[in-house]
Design a protein around this motif. Structure first.
Motif, PDB file in Angstrom:
ATOM      1  N   LEU A 396      43.361  28.936  35.589  1.00  0.00           N
ATOM      2  CA  LEU A 396      42.588  30.342  36.323  1.00  0.00           C
ATOM      3  C   LEU A 396      43.586  31.288  36.850  1.00  0.00           C
ATOM      4  CD1 LEU A 396      39.350  28.529  38.102  1.00  0.00           C
ATOM      5  CD2 LEU A 396      39.651  29.682  35.720  1.00  0.00           C
ATOM      6  N   ILE A 397      43.262  32.603  36.888  1.00  0.00           N
ATOM      7  CA  ILE A 397      43.915  33.427  37.629  1.00  0.00           C
ATOM      8  C   ILE A 397      42.969  34.039  38.799  1.00  0.00           C
ATOM      9  CG2 ILE A 397      45.474  35.499  37.761  1.00  0.00           C
ATOM     10  CD1 ILE A 397      46.179  35.110  34.820  1.00  0.00           C
ATOM     11  N   ASP A 398      43.171  33.650  39.883  1.00  0.00           N
ATOM     12  CA  ASP A 398      42.127  34.187  41.014  1.00  0.00           C
ATOM     13  C   ASP A 398      42.523  35.860  41.171  1.00  0.00           C
ATOM     14  OD1 ASP A 398      40.987  34.933  43.005  1.00  0.00           O
ATOM     15  OD2 ASP A 398      41.281  33.081  44.244  1.00  0.00           O
ATOM     16  N   THR A 399      41.680  36.514  40.821  1.00  0.00           N
ATOM     17  CA  THR A 399      41.983  38.096  41.150  1.00  0.00           C
ATOM     18  C   THR A 399      41.833  38.530  42.416  1.00  0.00           C
ATOM     19  OG1 THR A 399      39.625  38.542  40.250  1.00  0.00           O
ATOM     20  CG2 THR A 399      41.629  38.654  38.669  1.00  0.00           C
ATOM     21  N   LEU A 400      41.211  37.616  43.392  1.00  0.00           N
ATOM     22  CA  LEU A 400      41.241  38.134  44.668  1.00  0.00           C
ATOM     23  C   LEU A 400      42.735  38.134  45.365  1.00  0.00           C
ATOM     24  CD1 LEU A 400      37.893  36.277  45.744  1.00  0.00           C
ATOM     25  CD2 LEU A 400      38.106  38.646  44.966  1.00  0.00           C
ATOM     26  N   ARG A 401      43.407  37.088  44.883  1.00  0.00           N
ATOM     27  CA  ARG A 401      44.839  36.981  45.254  1.00  0.00           C
ATOM     28  C   ARG A 401      45.901  37.630  44.370  1.00  0.00           C
ATOM     29  NH1 ARG A 401      45.473  31.004  47.095  1.00  0.00           N
ATOM     30  NH2 ARG A 401      43.374  30.771  47.614  1.00  0.00           N
ATOM     31  N   ALA A 402      45.471  38.038  43.122  1.00  0.00           N
ATOM     32  CA  ALA A 402      46.323  38.470  42.260  1.00  0.00           C
ATOM     33  C   ALA A 402      45.382  39.539  41.371  1.00  0.00           C
ATOM     34  CB  ALA A 402      47.037  37.694  41.121  1.00  0.00           C
ATOM     35  N   PRO A 403      45.054  40.871  42.109  1.00  0.00           N
ATOM     36  CA  PRO A 403      44.161  41.673  41.479  1.00  0.00           C
ATOM     37  C   PRO A 403      44.719  42.380  40.195  1.00  0.00           C
ATOM     38  CG  PRO A 403      45.056  42.538  43.631  1.00  0.00           C
ATOM     39  CD  PRO A 403      45.781  41.317  43.486  1.00  0.00           C
ATOM     40  N   ALA A 404      43.561  42.667  39.393  1.00  0.00           N
ATOM     41  CA  ALA A 404      44.146  43.291  38.117  1.00  0.00           C
ATOM     42  C   ALA A 404      44.005  44.615  38.344  1.00  0.00           C
ATOM     43  CB  ALA A 404      42.909  42.613  37.081  1.00  0.00           C
ATOM     44  N   THR A 405      45.145  45.262  37.526  1.00  0.00           N
ATOM     45  CA  THR A 405      45.169  46.870  37.537  1.00  0.00           C
ATOM     46  C   THR A 405      44.572  47.094  36.231  1.00  0.00           C
ATOM     47  OG1 THR A 405      47.012  46.353  38.919  1.00  0.00           O
ATOM     48  CG2 THR A 405      46.681  48.734  38.360  1.00  0.00           C
ATOM     49  N   ASP A 406      43.917  48.088  35.990  1.00  0.00           N
ATOM     50  CA  ASP A 406      43.275  48.415  34.738  1.00  0.00           C
ATOM     51  C   ASP A 406      43.063  47.267  33.906  1.00  0.00           C
ATOM     52  OD1 ASP A 406      43.062  51.105  35.267  1.00  0.00           O
ATOM     53  OD2 ASP A 406      45.191  51.467  34.851  1.00  0.00           O
ATOM     54  N   GLY A 407      42.663  46.100  34.462  1.00  0.00           N
ATOM     55  CA  GLY A 407      42.081  44.999  33.541  1.00  0.00           C
ATOM     56  C   GLY A 407      43.244  43.815  33.670  1.00  0.00           C
ATOM     57  N   ILE A 408      44.746  43.984  33.900  1.00  0.00           N
ATOM     58  CA  ILE A 408      45.679  42.877  33.547  1.00  0.00           C
ATOM     59  C   ILE A 408      46.220  42.849  35.194  1.00  0.00           C
ATOM     60  CG2 ILE A 408      47.605  42.391  32.462  1.00  0.00           C
ATOM     61  CD1 ILE A 408      45.643  42.790  30.628  1.00  0.00           C
ATOM     62  N   ILE A 600      42.692  32.571  32.481  1.00  0.00           N
ATOM     63  CA  ILE A 600      41.200  33.273  32.678  1.00  0.00           C
ATOM     64  C   ILE A 600      41.307  33.909  33.999  1.00  0.00           C
ATOM     65  CG2 ILE A 600      38.951  32.734  32.843  1.00  0.00           C
ATOM     66  CD1 ILE A 600      39.378  30.124  31.181  1.00  0.00           C
ATOM     67  N   GLN A 601      41.017  35.116  33.973  1.00  0.00           N
ATOM     68  CA  GLN A 601      41.164  35.881  35.212  1.00  0.00           C
ATOM     69  C   GLN A 601      39.504  35.859  35.641  1.00  0.00           C
ATOM     70  OE1 GLN A 601      44.299  39.448  34.379  1.00  0.00           O
ATOM     71  NE2 GLN A 601      42.019  40.075  34.534  1.00  0.00           N
ATOM     72  N   THR A 602      39.393  35.502  37.104  1.00  0.00           N
ATOM     73  CA  THR A 602      38.154  35.372  37.799  1.00  0.00           C
ATOM     74  C   THR A 602      38.348  35.919  39.213  1.00  0.00           C
ATOM     75  OG1 THR A 602      36.259  33.751  38.312  1.00  0.00           O
ATOM     76  CG2 THR A 602      38.341  32.805  38.092  1.00  0.00           C
ATOM     77  N   ALA A 603      37.081  36.458  39.515  1.00  0.00           N
ATOM     78  CA  ALA A 603      37.050  36.769  40.894  1.00  0.00           C
ATOM     79  C   ALA A 603      36.336  35.329  41.938  1.00  0.00           C
ATOM     80  CB  ALA A 603      36.373  37.908  41.405  1.00  0.00           C
ATOM     81  N   PHE A 604      35.980  34.461  40.950  1.00  0.00           N
ATOM     82  CA  PHE A 604      35.044  33.411  41.577  1.00  0.00           C
ATOM     83  C   PHE A 604      35.860  32.052  41.121  1.00  0.00           C
ATOM     84  CE2 PHE A 604      32.503  36.945  40.806  1.00  0.00           C
ATOM     85  CZ  PHE A 604      32.038  37.040  42.098  1.00  0.00           C
ATOM     86  N   ALA A 605      37.070  31.812  41.469  1.00  0.00           N
ATOM     87  CA  ALA A 605      37.707  30.678  41.231  1.00  0.00           C
ATOM     88  C   ALA A 605      37.285  29.568  41.814  1.00  0.00           C
ATOM     89  CB  ALA A 605      39.126  30.946  41.435  1.00  0.00           C
ATOM     90  N   GLU A 606      36.343  29.439  42.876  1.00  0.00           N
ATOM     91  CA  GLU A 606      35.985  28.300  43.470  1.00  0.00           C
ATOM     92  C   GLU A 606      34.699  27.820  42.729  1.00  0.00           C
ATOM     93  OE1 GLU A 606      37.900  26.884  45.735  1.00  0.00           O
ATOM     94  OE2 GLU A 606      39.217  28.547  45.476  1.00  0.00           O
ATOM     95  N   HIS A 607      34.096  28.557  41.833  1.00  0.00           N
ATOM     96  CA  HIS A 607      32.906  28.099  41.295  1.00  0.00           C
ATOM     97  C   HIS A 607      32.825  26.898  40.480  1.00  0.00           C
ATOM     98  CE1 HIS A 607      29.380  28.736  38.978  1.00  0.00           C
ATOM     99  NE2 HIS A 607      28.890  29.805  39.683  1.00  0.00           N
ATOM    100  N   ASP A 608      31.863  26.020  40.645  1.00  0.00           N
ATOM    101  CA  ASP A 608      31.868  24.648  40.000  1.00  0.00           C
ATOM    102  C   ASP A 608      32.096  24.844  38.596  1.00  0.00           C
ATOM    103  OD1 ASP A 608      31.371  23.494  42.124  1.00  0.00           O
ATOM    104  OD2 ASP A 608      29.208  23.401  41.674  1.00  0.00           O
TER     105      ASP A 608
END
Ligand code: ADP
Ligand code: ZN
Length: 735
Positions: A396-408, A600-608
């Motif tokens: 996973l890539i946690d996008t809260l820590r590593a925000p995506a700019t224009d998607g990436i 996988i980029q996600t803003a909910f990396a903690e989700h079960d």
């Protein structure tokens, strides 16, 4: 001598009944499965005789006599008619419309089984004509000429021309006179499956594959097998071996594949390995081609019949095996008109024919898994990739820590760079086409919406348009807000925007976008896939079109952008769907010697959901989802039917469904749950208000008894005239 029988005839009209006719005055009465012309209202229609009866409920002198027979012998045999009857009963759909769905369109329209085909061909003079000069004087003639230049020396059949250029005959006249075009009429040649080349041997099967094959070989009569094999585990090799057995016995194999699964790649592989040409049935064929394939299946001339959804109805002379590849694919379910599941009908058909059926998938539906658990179906496993390729690792890539700019995000960009530098290829997956899903005004906050749907317009930057993905509405993309005149901004990303982002980040790399916009032109998909396979594209960016079944040898990295859409979905199938699409797209990575990586980029990396998927794979997600469904009583533990209604006036749709609800409630013995009527999740679409009534029961029998009474009542009720309505049995979308 007995008096002539009453013919029970199916006619292609939306009424749940057959129609009684007297047999023709002369000649023997047409047998069941034959087509006849019948007077219907003031018109003449094609009807199919379903059965003979001794008498009729209709007054004898009011029964009309049918017209001339079309077929001398039945087009459809008892097995075919049984499947049609079953489909009509199970989906509570008019039998005449089921027959229509089962027949190729030329036969539906009353043409003969061996029609004469008119072919139009360009001459040498036509080839060397000055099309540009012609275009100035007679643009339509020029268009037609150009079309025939493209068609080449074999010409094109007239029916196909009529589909593409409806008024072509008028423009053709002067061209025939000038000698630019010729035409000839002939009976279409019969299908010939023989190929010039002998079959090529495949790899020798590994232990898992051999075990699966032995299990398949032990059964020659009806049995349902589910082969659950990770992507690249060699499922196709197992089918191929079993297909070879059956074909050697001169029996036929019917293979159903998803809409875009019928690639030249698969067909080529089947041909090479089996040494015969398959009869193909899919939406890209002309009417004539489709009829030829259908005829070859029916006569037994084709031992291998491969097709998409509607091929499940194809008559087979001597069937031996049915295969449904990628059984989880949604394209097996028709979503309009006759809402059938070709996978489910394939199983029913195999049962009627008493032959085995094999379902295959890396991500089987919970419905099929539950049948395996309850012992109805046999579960075969291919847990490892064949030929030594390793399973891809998921991170996973946690996008809260590593925000995506224009998607990436940065980590994803780094990984792309790393894989490309190592000579690999990357696939960036986002299931949303267009540039951005929303256009917003920075000043007043106004959002561009569709005037006919409750939805936002998607920004398409390449064509400078705003498009509604629900009704197809299109309008020009303006730079200024229609409300306040200030500047507007596209918000969020679609595949077009991702393509731009990747281009600016990876200058000099070949980036190819694959979605339904970029592959509209005929043959475009084929070209793009060829490019990708041969390594002539560095980065592929696209929608789920990229996730299905393709084999890209150089592909080592898969990036999933914005994976969160399904995490909080309202549909009870959200988790299953999301796991399927991620596992399928992940399966494109590292299919050969190079190891694959999936980010996988996600803003909910903690989700079960993520920990379950990453630690336990699809099987773990499926186990968990099945347990939840059992607890909450959703399918496969209960059965559903959805009654939908759409009308110009909101009240009409609701009133109609209210009538349905009352009818159903009066029949309920307590084992039915009735939800609604309620507005559909998208309450207005293409200018119509939509509402629905959901029926749920743990007993299939109860549900069907209710529907059997409901359908004719709805057909007869005047309230139904103001609405478009349908009954969807086993719906896969709840809107
Ligand atoms: P699936 O249908 O499960 O995705 P395929 O049958 O397409 O898998 O096989 C994936 C790849 O592995 C193909 O290139 C195929 O030729 C190869 N393959 C399959 N079985 C074997 C085997 N036993 N030995 C070596 N290669 C194999
Ligand atoms: Zn719309």
């Amino acid at each position: 001598m007995t008096s002539s029988p009453i013919l029970k005839i199916a006619v292609n009209v939306p009424l749940s009944r057959t129609f009684d006719y007297l047999a023709p005055a002369a000649g023997p009465p047409p047998s069941p499965g034959c087509r006849v012309w019948v007077p219907f209202g003031r018109r003449r229609q094609v009807g199919v005789v379903l059965e003979h009866a001794a008498d009729s409920a209709v007054d004898e002198h009011r029964i009309r006599r049918c017209g001339e027979p079309i077929d001398a012998e039945p087009l459809l045999d008892d097995n075919d008619l049984n499947l049609i009857r079953f489909t009509s009963d199970y989906y509570h759909h008019p039998v005449g419309e089921v027959v229509a769905a089962a027949l190729p369109s030329l036969l539906r329209r009353g043409r003969s089984l061996h029609p004469t085909i008119e072919t139009v061909t360009i001459t040498d003079d036509g080839e060397s004509a000055d099309i540009e000069a012609l275009a100035k004087r007679a643009p339509r003639q020029a268009e037609l000429l150009e079309f025939l230049v493209d068609a080449g020396g074999n010409g094109i059949d007239a029916a196909r021309l009529t589909e593409e250029l409806p008024n072509w005959r008028r423009s053709a006249k002067p061209l025939f006179e000038k000698g630019y075009l010729t035409r000839h009429a002939a009976r279409a040649p019969d299908f010939d499956e023989s190929l010039a080349e002998a079959p090529v041997a495949g790899p020798s099967l590994n232990t898992d594959q051999q075990e699966a094959l032995s299990a398949l070989r032990r059964s020659d009569t009806f049995d349902t097998f589910l082969i659950e094999g990770v992507t690249g585990s060699g499922k196709t090799e197992v089918y191929l071996e079993r297909m070879r057995d059956i074909i050697r016995q001169d029996r036929q194999v019917l293979v159903l594949v998803p809409e875009i699964g019928l690639t030249p790649q698969l067909v080529g592989r089947l041909e090479r390995r089996l040494g015969i040409e398959p009869a193909l049935l899919h939406s890209g064929l002309s009417d004539v081609e489709r009829l030829a394939a259908w005829r070859a299946a029916r006569s037994g001339a084709a031992r291998l019949v491969v097709g998409t959804r509607s091929a499940v109805f194809t008559p087979l002379k001597c069937p031996g095996l049915v295969i449904v590849d990628e059984e989880h694919d949604h394209s097996f379910k028709q979503q309009e008109g006759l809402r059938y599941s070709a996978r489910d009908l394939a199983i029913v058909r195999a049962k009627h024919l008493d032959v085995p059926v094999i379902l295959g998938s890396a991500t089987p539906t919970l419905d099929m898994l539950q049948h395996c658990r309850s012992g109805h179906y046999r579960h075969l496993h291919l847990p490892r990739r064949a030929g030594g390729a390793k399973p891809p690792s998921l991170k996973l890539i946690d996008t809260l820590r590593a925000p995506a700019t224009d998607g990436i995000s940065e980590p994803l960009a780094d990984a792309i760079g790393r894989h490309l530098d190592a000579g690999g290829q990357a696939l960036i997956y986002l299931n949303r086409r267009g540039f951005a899903p929303t256009l917003i005004c920075a000043s007043c906050g106004h959002i561009a919406e569709c005037s006919r749907c409750d939805s936002r317009m998607t920004v398409h930057a390449r064509s400078r348009q705003l498009k509604c993905h629900h009704c197809g509405a299109v309008r020009p993309l303006e730079d200024r807000c229609s409300e306040c005149g200030e500047t507007v901004h596209p918000l969020g990303e679609g595949t077009e925007r991702l393509e731009d982002t990747l281009r600016s980040r990876f200058p000099g790399r070949v980036i190819t976008r694959v979605d339904s916009d970029s592959t509209q032109r005929k043959g475009a998909m084929h070209e793009v896939l060829g490019q990708a396979r041969e390594g002539r594209a560095d980065i592929l960016v696209g929608t789920q079109m990229l996730s299905k079944g393709h084999h890209f040898p150089m592909l080592t990295l898969v990036g999933v952008v914005n994976a969160d859409q399904g995490l909080f979905g309202t549909d009870f199938r959200s988790a299953e769907r999301m796991a399927q699409s991620i596992v399928q797209v992940a399966g494109r990575a590292g299919r050969e010697s190079r190891a694959g990586e999936v980010l996988i980029q996600t803003a909910f990396a903690e989700h079960d959901f993520w920990s379950t998927l990453i630690e336990g794979g699809y099987a773990a997600v499926a186990d968990q989802a099945l347990a939840e469904r059992e607890l909450t009583r959703w399918p496969p533990f209960t059965r559903l039917a959805l009654v939908r209604a759409a009308a110009h006036r909101h009240d009409d749709a609701l009133a109609f469904l209210e009538l349905a609800r009352r009818t159903v409630s009066a029949l309920d013995d307590g084992s039915l749950r009735v939800l609604g009527p309620v507005d559909a999740p998208m309450a207005r679409k293409a200018g119509r208000y939509r509402a629905q009534l959901l029926l749920q029961s743990s007993s299939r029998r109860v549900l069907h008894e209710v529907l059997r009474t409901l359908r004719p009542r709805l057909e007869d009720d005047p309230a139904g005239r103001k609405v478009r309505w349908s009954i969807d049995v086993d719906p896969i979308e709840l809107f």
